[in-house]
Write an enzyme that holds these catalytic residues in place. Sequence first.
Site, PDB file in Angstrom:
ATOM      1  N   LYS A  11      12.794  43.486  70.632  1.00 32.67           N
ATOM      2  CA  LYS A  11      12.536  42.622  69.965  1.00 32.67           C
ATOM      3  C   LYS A  11      13.752  42.603  68.943  1.00 32.67           C
ATOM      4  O   LYS A  11      14.288  43.095  69.442  1.00 32.67           O
ATOM      5  CB  LYS A  11      10.932  43.259  69.010  1.00 32.67           C
ATOM      6  CG  LYS A  11      11.882  44.007  68.502  1.00 32.67           C
ATOM      7  CD  LYS A  11      12.313  43.862  66.676  1.00 32.67           C
ATOM      8  CE  LYS A  11      13.173  45.404  66.022  1.00 32.67           C
ATOM      9  NZ  LYS A  11      13.733  45.079  65.502  1.00 32.67           N
ATOM     10  N   PRO A 105      20.014  47.661  73.789  1.00 33.05           N
ATOM     11  CA  PRO A 105      20.972  48.658  73.305  1.00 33.05           C
ATOM     12  C   PRO A 105      20.490  49.975  72.737  1.00 33.05           C
ATOM     13  O   PRO A 105      19.277  49.825  71.912  1.00 33.05           O
ATOM     14  CB  PRO A 105      22.340  47.794  72.229  1.00 33.05           C
ATOM     15  CG  PRO A 105      20.746  46.399  72.052  1.00 33.05           C
ATOM     16  CD  PRO A 105      20.024  46.205  73.618  1.00 33.05           C
ATOM     17  N   ALA A 111      15.052  48.108  68.832  1.00 34.36           N
ATOM     18  CA  ALA A 111      13.750  48.663  69.094  1.00 34.36           C
ATOM     19  C   ALA A 111      13.911  49.148  70.388  1.00 34.36           C
ATOM     20  O   ALA A 111      12.563  49.243  71.084  1.00 34.36           O
ATOM     21  CB  ALA A 111      12.660  47.855  68.506  1.00 34.36           C
ATOM     22  N   GLY A 112      15.040  49.583  71.365  1.00 31.81           N
ATOM     23  CA  GLY A 112      14.625  50.281  71.807  1.00 31.81           C
ATOM     24  C   GLY A 112      14.107  51.426  72.292  1.00 31.81           C
ATOM     25  O   GLY A 112      12.910  51.100  73.521  1.00 31.81           O
ATOM     26  N   SER A 114      11.243  52.159  70.626  1.00 28.70           N
ATOM     27  CA  SER A 114      10.175  51.810  70.368  1.00 28.70           C
ATOM     28  C   SER A 114       9.207  51.229  71.493  1.00 28.70           C
ATOM     29  O   SER A 114       8.377  51.105  71.747  1.00 28.70           O
ATOM     30  CB  SER A 114       9.946  51.239  69.365  1.00 28.70           C
ATOM     31  OG  SER A 114      10.222  51.623  67.947  1.00 28.70           O
ATOM     32  N   ASP A 147       7.386  49.322  65.586  1.00 31.10           N
ATOM     33  CA  ASP A 147       7.448  48.674  65.917  1.00 31.10           C
ATOM     34  C   ASP A 147       7.058  48.887  67.180  1.00 31.10           C
ATOM     35  O   ASP A 147       6.298  47.395  67.979  1.00 31.10           O
ATOM     36  CB  ASP A 147       9.150  48.269  66.155  1.00 31.10           C
ATOM     37  CG  ASP A 147      10.140  48.123  65.702  1.00 31.10           C
ATOM     38  OD1 ASP A 147      10.103  47.644  64.286  1.00 31.10           O
ATOM     39  OD2 ASP A 147      10.994  48.112  65.178  1.00 31.10           O
TER      40      ASP A 147
HETATM   41  P1  ATP Z   1      14.484  49.968  65.872  1.00 33.30           P
HETATM   42  O1  ATP Z   1      15.198  48.420  65.789  1.00 33.30           O
HETATM   43  O2  ATP Z   1      13.672  50.307  65.800  1.00 33.30           O
HETATM   44  O3  ATP Z   1      15.093  50.523  64.236  1.00 33.30           O
HETATM   45  P2  ATP Z   1      16.841  50.500  67.279  1.00 33.30           P
HETATM   46  O4  ATP Z   1      16.643  50.286  68.045  1.00 33.30           O
HETATM   47  O5  ATP Z   1      18.057  50.775  66.169  1.00 33.30           O
HETATM   48  O6  ATP Z   1      15.983  51.230  66.610  1.00 33.30           O
HETATM   49  P3  ATP Z   1      17.029  52.621  69.201  1.00 33.30           P
HETATM   50  O7  ATP Z   1      17.990  52.267  70.260  1.00 33.30           O
HETATM   51  O8  ATP Z   1      15.339  52.854  69.051  1.00 33.30           O
HETATM   52  O9  ATP Z   1      16.989  52.063  67.590  1.00 33.30           O
HETATM   53  O10 ATP Z   1      17.159  54.324  68.820  1.00 33.30           O
HETATM   54  C1  ATP Z   1      17.376  55.129  67.698  1.00 33.30           C
HETATM   55  C2  ATP Z   1      17.733  56.377  68.130  1.00 33.30           C
HETATM   56  O11 ATP Z   1      16.515  57.026  68.577  1.00 33.30           O
HETATM   57  C3  ATP Z   1      18.903  56.508  69.064  1.00 33.30           C
HETATM   58  O12 ATP Z   1      19.478  56.829  68.775  1.00 33.30           O
HETATM   59  C4  ATP Z   1      18.023  57.910  70.159  1.00 33.30           C
HETATM   60  O13 ATP Z   1      18.521  59.046  69.291  1.00 33.30           O
HETATM   61  C5  ATP Z   1      16.549  57.832  69.859  1.00 33.30           C
HETATM   62  N1  ATP Z   1      15.786  57.525  70.440  1.00 33.30           N
HETATM   63  C6  ATP Z   1      15.044  58.589  71.369  1.00 33.30           C
HETATM   64  N2  ATP Z   1      13.831  58.229  72.230  1.00 33.30           N
HETATM   65  C7  ATP Z   1      14.573  56.702  72.703  1.00 33.30           C
HETATM   66  C8  ATP Z   1      14.323  56.167  73.749  1.00 33.30           C
HETATM   67  N3  ATP Z   1      13.706  56.657  74.707  1.00 33.30           N
HETATM   68  N4  ATP Z   1      15.513  55.060  73.730  1.00 33.30           N
HETATM   69  C9  ATP Z   1      17.010  54.622  72.764  1.00 33.30           C
HETATM   70  N5  ATP Z   1      16.652  55.496  71.870  1.00 33.30           N
HETATM   71  C10 ATP Z   1      16.037  56.405  71.933  1.00 33.30           C
END
Ligand code: ATP
Length: 307
Positions: A11, A105, A111-112, A114, A147
């Site tokens: 997203k 990423p 939100a990877g 999520s 998310d």
């Molecule tokens: P958001 O945009 O929802 O705030 P983000 O995209 O910045 O999140 P994510 O990639 O969702 O960040 O990961 C944040 C942390 O969540 C990672 O550093 C990791 O420790 C943890 N995590 C738990 N499960 C997962 C997963 N399936 N994929 C990625 N990270 C995960």
Amino acid sequence: MSQANVRVPAKINLCLGVGPVRDDGYHPLATVYQAVDLHDEVRATAREDGEITVAVHSELDVRVAGEIAFVPEDDDNLAIKAARLLRERTGVTAGVDLAIRKVIPVAGGMAGGSADAAAALVACNEAWGTGLSRAALETLAARLGSDVPFLLHGGNAIGGGRGETVSPVLARGSYHWVFAMAHEGLSTKAVFAEFDRLNAHRTVRSPEVPDALLAALRAGDAEALGDALSNDLTEAALSLRPELGDTLGIGLQAGALGAILSGSGPTALFLAASEQHSLDIAFALSSTAGCADVVQSRGPVTGARLT
Ligand code: ATP
């Protein structure tokens, strides 16, 4: 036992309004989400012994291969949390092996985690034959994270509450994006803490979705959308990572219609007028010191779907 594969998009937030911190520690958000063509895949293989496992891999992608070291392969993985929650809700006794193919990423503000949780809900619901409706899955999704409901939904949507209440938005058009991925992720929690620190002596107002952004989406007007992009976390993210300001500037100099950080960053988003234009912007960004990878994409796309 049965198996299911699900593709789930990343997203972006076309606008991200952030209000004053609530008593429960969350911030009220007013956002417009768009699901974009950058997908993780989750395969769920049911197992009889009740064990739930996860394995994370990437394919030939150097950036993601380095990042997956930061994704937990234990109960902290959001996909495992999703499987456990579905099991609790439905009373199934089977277990599951979850295999995540990562492209989104890690800690990139897209939100990877999520996304993987949303995909795991759909994949386990199929592999276990639990037959929960989309609406029932959305209720579970909201318990997993802000998310997650949107990533089931996909398309464009307005997010309220702490992001978990999703409502439709009238939108036309398909948009060309360029994403500049940073070498190192940013913790969402750290960015919100910096937001609170910077705003400690200011009045933070209740967040709203800008009318100009909704009008641009209704009209399918990329130029107007570029002007209306906004993100209240920009100051906090740039305070933690000042070099992101250079990345945003380079994309704008290359003629992007708009440039913002994705969510809490550090991924930077650039809106282009056409496929060719996105190629030009990607080229300008590719030699930038702060960019680990540059990806061209399109949005909106659908949410988590069985393949
Ligand atoms: P958001 O945009 O929802 O705030 P983000 O995209 O910045 O999140 P994510 O990639 O969702 O960040 O990961 C944040 C942390 O969540 C990672 O550093 C990791 O420790 C943890 N995590 C738990 N499960 C997962 C997963 N399936 N994929 C990625 N990270 C995960």
